[in-house]
Write a protein that holds these residues in place. Structure first.
Motif, short mmCIF file in Angstrom:
data_model
loop_
_atom_site.label_atom_id
_atom_site.label_comp_id
_atom_site.label_asym_id
_atom_site.label_seq_id
_atom_site.Cartn_x
_atom_site.Cartn_y
_atom_site.Cartn_z
N PHE A 78 0.83 -1.20 0.00
CA PHE A 78 0.00 0.00 0.00
C PHE A 78 0.86 1.25 0.00
CE2 PHE A 78 -2.46 3.42 1.80
CZ PHE A 78 -3.69 3.29 1.19
N VAL A 79 1.87 1.30 0.86
CA VAL A 79 2.73 2.49 0.94
C VAL A 79 3.47 2.71 -0.37
CG1 VAL A 79 4.80 3.41 2.04
CG2 VAL A 79 2.95 2.46 3.44
N ARG A 80 3.93 1.63 -0.98
CA ARG A 80 4.61 1.76 -2.28
C ARG A 80 3.67 2.36 -3.32
NH1 ARG A 80 5.79 -3.55 -3.40
NH2 ARG A 80 7.66 -3.40 -2.11
N ALA A 81 2.44 1.87 -3.37
CA ALA A 81 1.47 2.39 -4.34
C ALA A 81 1.08 3.83 -4.01
CB ALA A 81 0.23 1.49 -4.36
N ALA A 82 0.97 4.15 -2.71
CA ALA A 82 0.61 5.51 -2.30
C ALA A 82 1.68 6.52 -2.72
CB ALA A 82 0.37 5.55 -0.79
N ARG A 83 2.94 6.14 -2.56
CA ARG A 83 4.01 7.02 -2.99
C ARG A 83 3.96 7.25 -4.49
NH1 ARG A 83 9.83 5.41 -0.93
NH2 ARG A 83 10.24 7.26 -2.19
N ALA A 84 3.75 6.19 -5.24
CA ALA A 84 3.71 6.31 -6.69
C ALA A 84 2.53 7.16 -7.16
CB ALA A 84 3.63 4.91 -7.32
N ALA A 85 1.43 7.12 -6.40
CA ALA A 85 0.23 7.86 -6.79
C ALA A 85 0.26 9.32 -6.34
CB ALA A 85 -1.01 7.17 -6.21
N GLY A 86 1.25 9.69 -5.53
CA GLY A 86 1.34 11.07 -5.07
C GLY A 86 0.51 11.38 -3.85
N VAL A 87 0.12 10.35 -3.10
CA VAL A 87 -0.60 10.58 -1.85
C VAL A 87 0.30 11.37 -0.90
CG1 VAL A 87 -1.62 9.45 0.18
CG2 VAL A 87 -1.97 8.49 -2.11
N ARG A 88 -0.30 12.35 -0.19
CA ARG A 88 0.51 13.22 0.68
C ARG A 88 0.52 12.77 2.14
NH1 ARG A 88 -1.79 17.77 -2.34
NH2 ARG A 88 -3.01 18.39 -0.52
N HIS A 89 -0.53 12.10 2.61
CA HIS A 89 -0.67 11.85 4.05
C HIS A 89 -1.38 10.52 4.26
CE1 HIS A 89 -2.39 13.37 8.18
NE2 HIS A 89 -1.43 12.47 8.34
N VAL A 90 -0.80 9.65 5.08
CA VAL A 90 -1.41 8.37 5.44
C VAL A 90 -1.68 8.34 6.94
CG1 VAL A 90 -1.09 5.86 5.55
CG2 VAL A 90 -0.31 7.12 3.55
#
Length: 281
Positions: A78-90
């Protein structure tokens, strides 16, 4: 856009309910038919499927992350995909046991590793560390309704358990307000309670006396093995031993500081879920 995972679970469902309707919300679920999001959208997705994660995270700014499969690598993907998608905050749900001295069981070590992953991934993050959920007592519902009995380990050991609705309210604060980035919030109920006290409270609500039956460790292990792998059972039993030693009795005022409202006591949670204990599921 806020993405919510775990929306069919105890906390995630409440997060979806509490998020303001003015906020764009997307829910990721393995079975979208099980989720309704008024004014939002639901997408099919699975932590084990990187393609579905990529699809679910498109356009997402903040994400609520709740995983439950110990050792499955869900947080990593999930974190890998979030970084690739440009998510700013988890905003990640962990566990209060992470900060318990001497807690080195499989589940706690897994949660520690998940937290370290967030700290080092380059994303902004907030970690929620709840104590045990009050809703865990729903495992007694059948025996209470059918036999008038609560069976558990260590009836006099105390746990500052928390209402899942308070965990969800804290998550919504972190997802919709500034100032939570890089912070860890430990969440508890207003006071520690024992299984004996919970039994008495349920009996009062139901209007009939309930009996508490303390399980020997061997019997508790056998019952847990019917539902969990051996390594998970060992972790749960280790947690029970830490609770008996007093490691889970500490209380924090975090819910009050975040939401402006004190955390709910077990009596309130039990009253709101009385029906589950008054009839056979």
């Amino acid at each position: 856009m806020i993405l919510v995972t775990g929306a069919t679970g105890t906390v995630g469902r409440e997060v979806v309910r509490l998020l303001p309707r003015s906020v764009a919300v997307r829910v990721m679920a393995r079975d979208p038919s099980r989720v309704t999001v008024p004014g939002g959208e639901v997408v099919a997705g699975d932590f084990g499927d990187p393609v579905s994660l990529e699809r679910a995270l498109q356009g997402v700014v903040r994400a609520f992350l709740l995983t439950s499969r110990v050792g499955a690598g869900d947080d990593v993907r999930f974190v890998r995909a979030a970084r690739a998608a440009g998510v700013r905050h988890v905003v990640k749900v962990s566990a209060a046991a992470v900060e318990d001295e001497g807690a080195d069981d499989l589940i706690t070590c897994w949660q520690r590793a998940n937290e370290e992953l967030l700290w080092e991934c380059g994303l902004r993050w907030t970690v929620l560390r709840p104590r045990s959920f009050m809703s865990n007592s729903l495992s007694w519902a059948r025996s209470v309704a059918g036999e008038g009995v609560v069976r558990a380990l260590y009836g006099t050991s105390a746990n500052a358990c928390v209402d899942p609705r308070d965990v969800a309210a804290a998550a919504v604060c972190a997802l919709t307000e500034d100032g939570h980035e890089g912070r860890v919030h430990t969440l508890t109920g207003p006071r520690p309670v024992t299984a004996l006290e919970q039994t008495a409270e349920l009996g009062r609500l139901l209007g009939r006396p309930l009996r508490f039956e303390e399980l020997p460790v061997a019997r508790a292990r056998a019952r847990l093995l019917q539902r969990h792998p051996q390594e998970i059972v060992q972790a749960l039993l280790a947690g029970a031993e830490r609770q008996r030693a007093g490691a889970k009795a500490g209380v924090r005022d975090t819910v009050l500081r975040l939401t402006g409202r004190p955390s709910r006591p077990f009596a309130v949670w039990a009253a709101d879920h009385r029906e589950a204990f008054g009839r056979l599921p």
